[in-house]
Write a protein that holds these residues in place. Sequence first.
Motif, PDB file in Angstrom:
ATOM      1  N   LEU A 169       0.912  -1.082  -0.062  1.00  0.00           N
ATOM      2  CA  LEU A 169      -0.073  -0.086  -0.057  1.00  0.00           C
ATOM      3  C   LEU A 169       0.874   1.231   0.084  1.00  0.00           C
ATOM      4  O   LEU A 169       0.343   2.171  -0.734  1.00  0.00           O
ATOM      5  CB  LEU A 169      -0.853   0.013   1.224  1.00  0.00           C
ATOM      6  N   ALA A 170       2.095   1.302   0.596  1.00  0.00           N
ATOM      7  CA  ALA A 170       2.756   2.357   0.736  1.00  0.00           C
ATOM      8  C   ALA A 170       3.445   2.744  -0.728  1.00  0.00           C
ATOM      9  O   ALA A 170       3.829   3.952  -0.970  1.00  0.00           O
ATOM     10  CB  ALA A 170       3.915   2.233   1.809  1.00  0.00           C
ATOM     11  N   ASP A 171       3.769   1.715  -1.435  1.00  0.00           N
ATOM     12  CA  ASP A 171       4.216   2.037  -2.649  1.00  0.00           C
ATOM     13  C   ASP A 171       3.046   2.380  -3.588  1.00  0.00           C
ATOM     14  O   ASP A 171       3.465   3.420  -4.276  1.00  0.00           O
ATOM     15  CB  ASP A 171       4.592   0.476  -3.237  1.00  0.00           C
ATOM     16  N   LEU A 172       1.683   2.059  -3.336  1.00  0.00           N
ATOM     17  CA  LEU A 172       0.743   2.674  -4.214  1.00  0.00           C
ATOM     18  C   LEU A 172       0.401   4.021  -4.016  1.00  0.00           C
ATOM     19  O   LEU A 172       0.236   4.742  -5.049  1.00  0.00           O
ATOM     20  CB  LEU A 172      -0.407   1.741  -3.894  1.00  0.00           C
ATOM     21  N   ILE A 173       0.603   4.520  -2.653  1.00  0.00           N
ATOM     22  CA  ILE A 173       0.514   5.900  -2.257  1.00  0.00           C
ATOM     23  C   ILE A 173       1.709   6.755  -2.815  1.00  0.00           C
ATOM     24  O   ILE A 173       1.345   7.867  -3.231  1.00  0.00           O
ATOM     25  CB  ILE A 173       0.349   5.942  -0.844  1.00  0.00           C
ATOM     26  N   TYR A 174       2.825   6.068  -2.829  1.00  0.00           N
ATOM     27  CA  TYR A 174       4.061   6.883  -2.904  1.00  0.00           C
ATOM     28  C   TYR A 174       4.357   7.166  -4.467  1.00  0.00           C
ATOM     29  O   TYR A 174       4.347   8.548  -4.821  1.00  0.00           O
ATOM     30  CB  TYR A 174       5.240   5.967  -2.734  1.00  0.00           C
ATOM     31  N   VAL A 175       3.732   6.304  -5.319  1.00  0.00           N
ATOM     32  CA  VAL A 175       3.869   6.485  -6.737  1.00  0.00           C
ATOM     33  C   VAL A 175       2.717   7.342  -7.223  1.00  0.00           C
ATOM     34  O   VAL A 175       2.624   7.835  -8.476  1.00  0.00           O
ATOM     35  CB  VAL A 175       3.884   5.237  -7.757  1.00  0.00           C
ATOM     36  N   ARG A 176       1.577   7.716  -6.326  1.00  0.00           N
ATOM     37  CA  ARG A 176       0.478   8.536  -6.961  1.00  0.00           C
ATOM     38  C   ARG A 176       0.732   9.822  -5.858  1.00  0.00           C
ATOM     39  O   ARG A 176      -0.439  10.371  -6.081  1.00  0.00           O
ATOM     40  CB  ARG A 176      -0.810   7.978  -6.756  1.00  0.00           C
ATOM     41  N   SER A 177       1.990   9.972  -5.525  1.00  0.00           N
ATOM     42  CA  SER A 177       2.053  11.332  -4.850  1.00  0.00           C
ATOM     43  C   SER A 177       2.773  12.417  -5.557  1.00  0.00           C
ATOM     44  O   SER A 177       3.534  12.269  -6.538  1.00  0.00           O
ATOM     45  CB  SER A 177       2.505  10.865  -3.544  1.00  0.00           C
ATOM     46  N   GLU A 178       2.626  13.552  -5.079  1.00  0.00           N
ATOM     47  CA  GLU A 178       3.418  14.788  -5.677  1.00  0.00           C
ATOM     48  C   GLU A 178       4.785  14.462  -5.516  1.00  0.00           C
ATOM     49  O   GLU A 178       5.733  15.054  -6.231  1.00  0.00           O
ATOM     50  CB  GLU A 178       2.710  16.046  -5.305  1.00  0.00           C
ATOM     51  N   TYR A 179       5.096  13.979  -4.117  1.00  0.00           N
ATOM     52  CA  TYR A 179       6.634  13.999  -4.056  1.00  0.00           C
ATOM     53  C   TYR A 179       7.297  12.972  -4.991  1.00  0.00           C
ATOM     54  O   TYR A 179       8.300  13.227  -5.537  1.00  0.00           O
ATOM     55  CB  TYR A 179       6.804  13.152  -2.428  1.00  0.00           C
ATOM     56  N   GLY A 204       3.542  11.337   0.328  1.00  0.00           N
ATOM     57  CA  GLY A 204       4.353  10.630  -0.424  1.00  0.00           C
ATOM     58  C   GLY A 204       5.702  10.162   0.226  1.00  0.00           C
ATOM     59  O   GLY A 204       6.103   9.282   0.182  1.00  0.00           O
ATOM     60  N   ARG A 205       6.119  11.179   1.150  1.00  0.00           N
ATOM     61  CA  ARG A 205       7.296  11.119   1.838  1.00  0.00           C
ATOM     62  C   ARG A 205       7.104  10.073   3.223  1.00  0.00           C
ATOM     63  O   ARG A 205       7.885   9.433   3.358  1.00  0.00           O
ATOM     64  CB  ARG A 205       7.861  12.465   2.491  1.00  0.00           C
ATOM     65  N   ILE A 206       5.894  10.150   3.703  1.00  0.00           N
ATOM     66  CA  ILE A 206       5.554   9.388   4.775  1.00  0.00           C
ATOM     67  C   ILE A 206       5.394   7.759   4.121  1.00  0.00           C
ATOM     68  O   ILE A 206       5.776   6.784   4.978  1.00  0.00           O
ATOM     69  CB  ILE A 206       4.106   9.837   5.706  1.00  0.00           C
ATOM     70  N   ALA A 207       4.938   7.807   3.128  1.00  0.00           N
ATOM     71  CA  ALA A 207       4.824   6.547   2.459  1.00  0.00           C
ATOM     72  C   ALA A 207       5.980   5.819   2.122  1.00  0.00           C
ATOM     73  O   ALA A 207       6.290   4.647   2.366  1.00  0.00           O
ATOM     74  CB  ALA A 207       3.794   6.673   1.004  1.00  0.00           C
TER      75      ALA A 207
END
Length: 291
Positions: A169-179, A204-207
């Motif tokens: 889940l963290a990867d999914l959030i990260y790749v869809r973030s502005e970060y 994104g950073r937290i993910a």
Amino acid sequence: MTQTPLLPSEEYIEQAFFFHSMREKIEDNAPLQDILQSVREEILATTKLPMAIDFLLAELRHLGLFHSAMQRLSHYFTPFQTFLIAAAEDDRGRFDFRVALEILKLEAEFRASESTTAAAMFVYQFEVLCRHRLKYDGGLEAMAGDPMYDENWRHFLQTLRRRIGMIDLADLIYVRSEYYVEQQSRRRNATLPEEPPIFGTREGRIALANRNKEPLLLFSALQRQLKYPSVPKPKKHVEADDLVHNLSQRMNAVELRLKLMEEDQKGGFDLSKFYSHPDDKDRPHGHRLAD
């Protein structure tokens, strides 16, 4: 799925009061029909909630359930609200109805807030699924029908629904973030994502910092850093078999003590029969005296 419209904030404020009052009165073991009638009188009459309660009450009298009425009131209750009540009313599940009401109360308060974001609502709803072990497929489908989410979010939820358990889940959030977009922009010959970001830089950073960790740690970090709402914890359940076993042991101990007291009063109290006799192999082992 029919898209539920966004309601005015006063509707969500009254919904939060409704779910909170129901939970309090259920703790007092009041009948559900009486609870609905009582709470209805307290609800702001300028909202649509009193009419919704009337429909809930009629369905309760007819079928003894809430979620079927909520499903038919899809223009008022969101699919995720209906999903939670349906899970709580499922006899095969272990999702507590009172916990469902507490979750809905907090969610309604969150919807009424002007600072609410789709990202924060997603984290709250998805943590509900994780923490209370609800069905991901049905839960994500219900979330996709929430008016908080636009088309980009619905596409993300459908993707998550298909790939749940396969990708972190963290990867999914990260790749869809502005970060992630910022990081890719700094690299030479890097390919920017085709889909627009739906999470902010901080998410994104937290993910990224929580990759390959338990999702609950990610949720906790988002709550600490971004003041995301916390999800009510599930109530601890005592297994019925363990409860019966413990009661049986207690009853046997009480029965043994009563027998000892009776023999003591009769003058026939003999401790020797409660112990084994290792020197006499033919004699059966006795019982040890209970503490």
